[in-house]
Structures are given as C-alpha cells and as structure tokens.
Design a protein around this motif. Structure first.
Motif, short mmCIF file in Angstrom:
data_model
loop_
_atom_site.label_atom_id
_atom_site.label_comp_id
_atom_site.label_asym_id
_atom_site.label_seq_id
_atom_site.Cartn_x
_atom_site.Cartn_y
_atom_site.Cartn_z
N GLY A 46 26.00 20.48 2.03
CA GLY A 46 25.41 19.80 3.18
C GLY A 46 25.90 20.37 4.50
O GLY A 46 25.14 20.44 5.47
N ALA A 47 27.17 20.78 4.54
CA ALA A 47 27.75 21.32 5.78
C ALA A 47 27.03 22.58 6.24
O ALA A 47 26.92 22.84 7.44
CB ALA A 47 29.23 21.60 5.59
N ILE A 48 26.55 23.37 5.28
CA ILE A 48 25.84 24.61 5.64
C ILE A 48 24.32 24.47 5.44
O ILE A 48 23.59 25.44 5.47
CB ILE A 48 26.37 25.82 4.85
N ARG A 49 23.89 23.21 5.24
CA ARG A 49 22.46 22.89 5.11
C ARG A 49 21.80 23.68 4.00
O ARG A 49 20.78 24.35 4.19
CB ARG A 49 21.75 23.09 6.46
N LEU A 74 32.41 25.23 9.46
CA LEU A 74 31.70 24.09 8.87
C LEU A 74 32.26 23.74 7.50
O LEU A 74 32.44 22.56 7.17
CB LEU A 74 30.21 24.41 8.78
N LEU A 75 32.54 24.75 6.69
CA LEU A 75 33.10 24.50 5.37
C LEU A 75 34.53 23.96 5.46
O LEU A 75 34.93 23.06 4.71
CB LEU A 75 33.09 25.80 4.55
N ALA A 76 35.29 24.50 6.41
CA ALA A 76 36.69 24.10 6.55
C ALA A 76 36.83 22.62 6.90
O ALA A 76 37.83 21.99 6.55
CB ALA A 76 37.39 24.97 7.60
N ALA A 77 35.83 22.07 7.60
CA ALA A 77 35.88 20.65 7.94
C ALA A 77 35.90 19.76 6.70
O ALA A 77 36.38 18.63 6.75
CB ALA A 77 34.69 20.29 8.82
N GLU A 78 35.39 20.28 5.58
CA GLU A 78 35.39 19.53 4.32
C GLU A 78 36.55 19.93 3.42
O GLU A 78 36.68 19.42 2.31
CB GLU A 78 34.06 19.77 3.57
#
Length: 233
Positions: A46-49, A74-78
């Motif tokens: 979802g973070a990278i759509r 974006l991935l690192a936030a998860e």
C-alpha cells in the motif's frame, strides 16, 4: 526550429515494459521485507501503491517516476528499526536483478537510430548502477554515450539538470534533443530543458495523461525512427 540529433531515453516504461518488468519485482520485494507477515506485506504494498492481488501499480505510484530513495522512504515508514541506507542498498541490488522485459527489441531499434547518426543517452530516476546493469543485461549499454541516474550528480527528473548535462556533454543545443519517456516527470523535464517531449505508452500512463505535455505520443520507441525521419521539429 531544429532537427533532432540526439535522443535521451527514460528507462522503465520506455526501454522496458513497466508492468511486465516491475510487477513481479514489487511482489517479491514486499513479500521478502514482510518476512512472512501478510499484514506487513500488505502495508508495504500500500505504501508504494501496488495491488498485490492484481500484481499492478496504481498510475500514481511513486515507483513509476520517483527515485529509489523516495520509494525507500515510503517503505521505511512501515519498517521501524530498519537502517535507511541498508534498505536503499537492498532495493538497489534487487532492482539490478529484476527480470527485464524489453518494450521492443532494443538492440535492433537502438542500432537503427545510431545508424541514422543519432546520439543516444539514458536518464532514469533509478540509480546509475542499476541502469548500467539493466542496459548491460539487454546487451545495449555500449550504444549509449551518457547514462544518468538520480545519483549521478545532476539531480533527478522532473528537474532539467541531467537533461541539460546530457546536451552539454555532447556539445549540442537542447532543442536538438528529444527526451523520450512514459511519465509526466519525463515530459516536464523535457519542457524545462527546452527539449522535444516524446511520450510512449509502454508504462502505466495513458495517452490522455500525457497529451498536454507531449510534442508527440508514440505507442513505443519503435516509432522513433519514422517520426524523426519524417522531419520532426
């Protein structure tokens, strides 16, 4: 008005079919980073759509035109606790190993353009190392005089820095260069640099998504020789 003497290509979605090349890569990356946790893999997707079920990117996905570092943020936030630089290196290695699907037979297409006296370059928001690895795997690296990644020292699209560096390196005027790409980032960069903006439809964007920025829209790069041969200005 100037005759085209050089072509600067985007890579993913232009030289290589975007979904066919990167859909499988994204599935493997988010599954591996998820470490067996389906919910985490879903959040990463979802973070990278990216739609895991369909194996397709949303047209707004930052993977399509963003830099590798933008995608990693974006991935690192998860992934709290993961080292950012290590994640960048991890994704760069994974990208270099991605199975490539050529948008057209690249050796034949690019050799024809070179035979017409056109000078070729590459400008991607991927890393330069990945770009070179992909061109080498396709057997066409030697056909390019200049290869720019987001980390090559000239900035990243949609800024015009790498495009202007390409023209300056060849000693040609920007208006004599065609920037060919599948995204609005590519075409905005072309406009900012004063180059011809050529859109191709081998990425996720549709013709109507690109029409306001493009001088011409082609199905794929196989149409370039005919377009230029027809006296493109």
């Amino acid at each position: 008005m100037s005759q085209i003497c050089a072509i600067l290509f985007d890579k993913d979605g232009t030289l290589f079919d975007f979904e066919a090349t990167w859909g499988g890569w994204a599935q493997r990356v988010v599954t591996r980073l998820g470490g067996g946790d389906a919910a985490l893999a879903g959040r990463l997707a979802g973070a990278i759509r990216f739609d895991l079920a369909q194996g397709r990117f949303d047209p707004s996905s930052p993977v399509i035109a963003g830099t590798s570092e933008e995608v990693v943020r974006l991935l690192a936030a998860e992934l709290p606790g993961h080292d950012f630089d290590a994640l960048v290196d991890d994704l760069d290695r994974a990208a270099q190993e991605a199975p490539l699907v050529e948008a057209v037979p690249l050796g034949e297409c690019l050799s024809e353009l070179r035979a017409r006296g056109l000078r070729l370059g590459l400008c991607t928001n991927d890393s330069e190392a990945s770009a070179r690895a992909h061109l080498r795997a396709a057997g066409v690296e030697e056909l390019f005089e200049r290869i720019f990644g987001y980390d090559s020292g000239h900035g990243a699209k949609p800024e015009p820095g790498p495009l202007l560096a390409f023209a300056a390196g060849l000693g040609v005027a920007p208006e004599c260069v065609a920037m060919v790409g599948d995204s609005r980032h590519d075409l905005r960069a072309a406009r900012a640099a004063g180059m011809k903006a050529v859109a191709v439809l081998t990425g996720p964007a549709r013709a109507e998504d690109l029409a306001d920025l493009a001088d011409v829209i082609l199905p794929d790069i196989g149409g370039l020789a005919c377009w230029i041969g027809g006296g493109a200005v």
